[in-house]
Design an enzyme around this catalytic site. Structure first.
Site, PDB file in Angstrom:
ATOM      1  N   ASP A 291       0.236   3.115  -2.035  1.00 38.02           N
ATOM      2  CA  ASP A 291      -1.127   3.179  -1.521  1.00 38.02           C
ATOM      3  C   ASP A 291      -1.624   1.772  -1.190  1.00 38.02           C
ATOM      4  OD1 ASP A 291      -3.720   3.819  -0.890  1.00 38.02           O
ATOM      5  OD2 ASP A 291      -4.122   4.905  -2.752  1.00 38.02           O
TER       6      ASP A 291
ATOM      7  N   CYS B 146      -2.320  12.567   1.066  1.00 39.26           N
ATOM      8  CA  CYS B 146      -2.381  11.436   0.142  1.00 39.26           C
ATOM      9  C   CYS B 146      -3.588  11.645  -0.759  1.00 39.26           C
ATOM     10  CB  CYS B 146      -2.435  10.092   0.886  1.00 39.26           C
ATOM     11  SG  CYS B 146      -3.955   9.758   1.774  1.00 39.26           S
TER      12      CYS B 146
ATOM     13  N   ARG C 299      -2.912   6.350   3.966  1.00 36.39           N
ATOM     14  CA  ARG C 299      -1.532   6.771   4.217  1.00 36.39           C
ATOM     15  C   ARG C 299      -1.409   8.042   5.046  1.00 36.39           C
ATOM     16  NH1 ARG C 299       0.273   6.824  -1.904  1.00 36.39           N
ATOM     17  NH2 ARG C 299      -1.862   7.607  -1.981  1.00 36.39           N
TER      18      ARG C 299
END
Length: 151
Positions: free
Chosen positions: A117, A7, A13
């Site tokens: 996100d 990420c 994440r």
């Protein structure tokens, strides 16, 4: 087999995906790692991420340091799964010799959806991201089992 989740900053994440995948994976010799495309030096897993992982998996990742992605890490893994198509494209452009093992998670499992996100969001936003990831990672696990002929 080593799977790398990527990420932006490796504080939400991808480290959540690593924890979830490793907790549900029941295939021998398959493990997940994670890293971030642009890690802020000295950063750790976000508070809400560590709370959700602890609450859902009984796993403490609160002191986990973010890992900066580099070409060596990509070389060492078998599959790179990004949280978004944009991150996938950046990695394919900058690691063209390994482009054949770089996919977005959604693309790889056939959903083509990005994982949004949650950074800076409420605990409920993190819970939603956790739920999305867990669902996608369960599909990933089944796909890997099919590819390996495991049932």
């Amino acid at each position: 087999m080593k799977i790398l989740f990527v990420c932006s900053g490796n504080t939400c994440r991808s480290c959540m995906a690593e924890a979830i995948f490793n907790s549900i994976c029941d295939i021998d010799d398959v493990e997940a790692l994670s890293a971030g495309l642009s890690v802020f030096p000295g950063s750790k897993t976000s508070l809400n991420c560590s709370l959700i992982v602890n609450e859902s998996l009984n796993l403490d990742i609160s002191n986990r340091k973010a890992v900066q992605l580099n070409p060596f890490i990509i070389e060492q893994v078998d599959l790179v799964l990004t949280m978004t198509g944009y991150i996938r494209d950046v990695l394919r452009d900058t690691n063209s010799t390994h482009a054949n093992k770089i996919y977005s998670l959604g693309e790889y499992i056939g959903s083509n959806f990005d994982i949004s996100d949650p950074y800076g969001g409420s605990i409920d936003i993190y819970r939603k991201t956790f739920t999305e990831l867990k669902s996608d990672l369960e599909v990933l696990l089944e796909k890997l089992k099919e590819d390996k002929g495991i049932r």
